[in-house]
Design a protein around this motif. Structure first.
Motif, PDB file in Angstrom:
ATOM      1  N   PHE B 124       0.833  -1.193   0.000  1.00 27.69           N
ATOM      2  CA  PHE B 124       0.000   0.000   0.000  1.00 27.69           C
ATOM      3  C   PHE B 124       0.876   1.254   0.000  1.00 27.69           C
ATOM      4  O   PHE B 124       1.655   1.479   0.927  1.00 27.69           O
ATOM      5  CB  PHE B 124      -0.909  -0.012   1.224  1.00 27.69           C
ATOM      6  N   VAL B 125       0.729   2.063  -1.037  1.00 27.03           N
ATOM      7  CA  VAL B 125       1.529   3.287  -1.146  1.00 27.03           C
ATOM      8  C   VAL B 125       0.757   4.446  -0.526  1.00 27.03           C
ATOM      9  O   VAL B 125      -0.265   4.882  -1.060  1.00 27.03           O
ATOM     10  CB  VAL B 125       1.872   3.603  -2.611  1.00 27.03           C
ATOM     11  N   LEU B 126       1.256   4.915   0.585  1.00 29.31           N
ATOM     12  CA  LEU B 126       0.566   5.956   1.341  1.00 29.31           C
ATOM     13  C   LEU B 126       0.562   7.280   0.586  1.00 29.31           C
ATOM     14  O   LEU B 126       1.559   7.665  -0.020  1.00 29.31           O
ATOM     15  CB  LEU B 126       1.306   6.121   2.678  1.00 29.31           C
ATOM     16  N   HIS B 127      -0.575   7.955   0.622  1.00 31.16           N
ATOM     17  CA  HIS B 127      -0.664   9.333   0.128  1.00 31.16           C
ATOM     18  C   HIS B 127      -0.788  10.206   1.364  1.00 31.16           C
ATOM     19  O   HIS B 127      -1.889  10.487   1.817  1.00 31.16           O
ATOM     20  CB  HIS B 127      -1.879   9.468  -0.784  1.00 31.16           C
ATOM     21  N   PRO B 128       0.317  10.615   1.909  1.00 32.39           N
ATOM     22  CA  PRO B 128       0.249  11.238   3.231  1.00 32.39           C
ATOM     23  C   PRO B 128      -0.318  12.639   3.158  1.00 32.39           C
ATOM     24  O   PRO B 128      -0.275  13.280   2.118  1.00 32.39           O
ATOM     25  CB  PRO B 128       1.710  11.275   3.681  1.00 32.39           C
ATOM     26  N   GLY B 129      -0.869  13.070   4.244  1.00 36.99           N
ATOM     27  CA  GLY B 129      -1.320  14.446   4.349  1.00 36.99           C
ATOM     28  C   GLY B 129      -2.767  14.680   3.954  1.00 36.99           C
ATOM     29  O   GLY B 129      -3.338  15.700   4.292  1.00 36.99           O
TER      30      GLY B 129
END
Lengths: 144, 144
Positions: B124-129
DNA sequence: TCGCAGATGCAACTCGTATGCAAGAAGTTC
DNA sequence: GAACTTCTTGCATACGAGTTGCATCTGCGA
C-alpha cells in the motif's frame, strides 16, 4: 472469541452499568454491529435494524450511535470521502485505496511508532484509527 | 523563499504549460492561496476572492479548486469534522486536537516510516497528508 | 403501578458540495 | 483583430450526510 449475541449482551450489561437505558432499537443496533465485520454506515445499519423493526427512523439510528459512542461502546471511523462507518470492539486502522475504494484493515499497532514520535516532539497524543490512511493499494500503486 | 505574487505567477505558468486556461477568478484563487499560510476552506477562499471580484459564486470557487487540483497545483486536506481546506506548495501533515480543534503542522517526513511499513506489508503506497491525524494536543492530553 | 427522564418518529432543516444550463470569455486560427 | 471553438462562469437548484424541534411514547426505578 465469543459469538455475536454474547458480545451484544456484554455491551448491554455495560450500558446498563453506566445507568443508560436499553431499548429495542438500541439492542438491535448493537446486534447488527456485533454480528458483522463489515464497515457499516448509519444508513446501512438502519436498513439492517429495519429488518426486525421496520418503523425505526434513520435519525433514531444516528442518535443511538451517538449515545453509544458517548458510552464508549461504539466508535466511528472515516474512510475517505464517504459516510462515517461504525463498529464495536477491536480497534484497527484502515488503509483506503483512492482509486478503487478498497479498505484494508491493519492492526492499530502499525501507528505505535508514529504515536511515540508525535508525543515526543509535539506532546500530541494520537487517537489512532479515527481517520483512514489514504493511498493506493498494491493493484493501483503508481507505476513511477 | 519567494514572495506570494511570484509564487502565484509560477503556478499560472504551470497551468498554461498544461494547456489549461487562466481566468481572473482562477488567478485570484491562486493569489489567495499563495498569500496565506492559513488553512482556508472553500467558503473562506470565496470570501477573499470576492474582495476583488464581488460577483464570483462559491460554486465557481469549488469548480476552480477542483480544476487546479486536477492540474496538480492545489491540494485539499481534511482536518477532522470540518470542511476541507485547500493549499498550494509545500506538503505537510496536520495533527488536529479533538478537544480544542488546534491544528499543528508537521513535516510530511513524520510519516516516512509508516509509509515504508504499509508498502512492505500490504503493498500500500501511502498518500500522506490527505487526512489529518486526530488526537489531543499537549494542553488537552488525557491525564491517565 | 406510577411518574418522569430519556428515547422515538417524523418532518423539516443545516451545511458542504455538486450540477445543468444558458450566457460569456480565453486563446487559437486565419 | 474578427471569427470560432471550447472552456468557464453565474445562477438556481439539487444532493447526501447528519441534526434538530417537537409531540408522543416507553424503560425502569420508586
Amino acid at each position: 472469541m465469543d459469538r455475536a449475541p454474547e458480545r451484544a449482551d456484554r455491551f448491554v450489561d455495560e450500558i446498563r452499568g453506566r445507568g443508560a437505558r436499553i431499548t429495542p432499537v438500541r439492542r438491535a443496533v448493537l446486534n447488527v454491529l456485533a454480528e458483522t465485520h463489515e464497515h457499516l454506515n448509519a444508513e446501512e445499519i438502519a436498513g439492517l435494524v429495519q429488518a426486525d423493526h421496520p418503523d425505526v427512523h434513520v435519525s433514531t439510528i444516528y442518535r443511538n450511535l451517538d449515545a453509544l459512542e458517548q458510552l464508549g461502546v461504539v466508535e466511528h471511523t472515516h474512510l475517505g470521502h464517504q459516510p462515517a462507518v461504525y463498529h464495536v470492539g477491536e480497534h484497527h486502522q484502515h488503509l483506503v485505496c483512492e482509486v478503487c475504494g478498497r479498505v484494508i484493515d491493519v492492526p492499530i499497532t502499525i501507528l505505535d511508532q508514529l504515536a511515540d514520535t508525535t508525543r515526543a516532539h509535539y506532546g500530541f497524543v494520537l487517537h489512532p484509527g479515527h481517520f483512514a490512511l489514504m493511498g493506493r493499494c498494491a493493484e493501483h500503486a503508481p507505476s513511477a
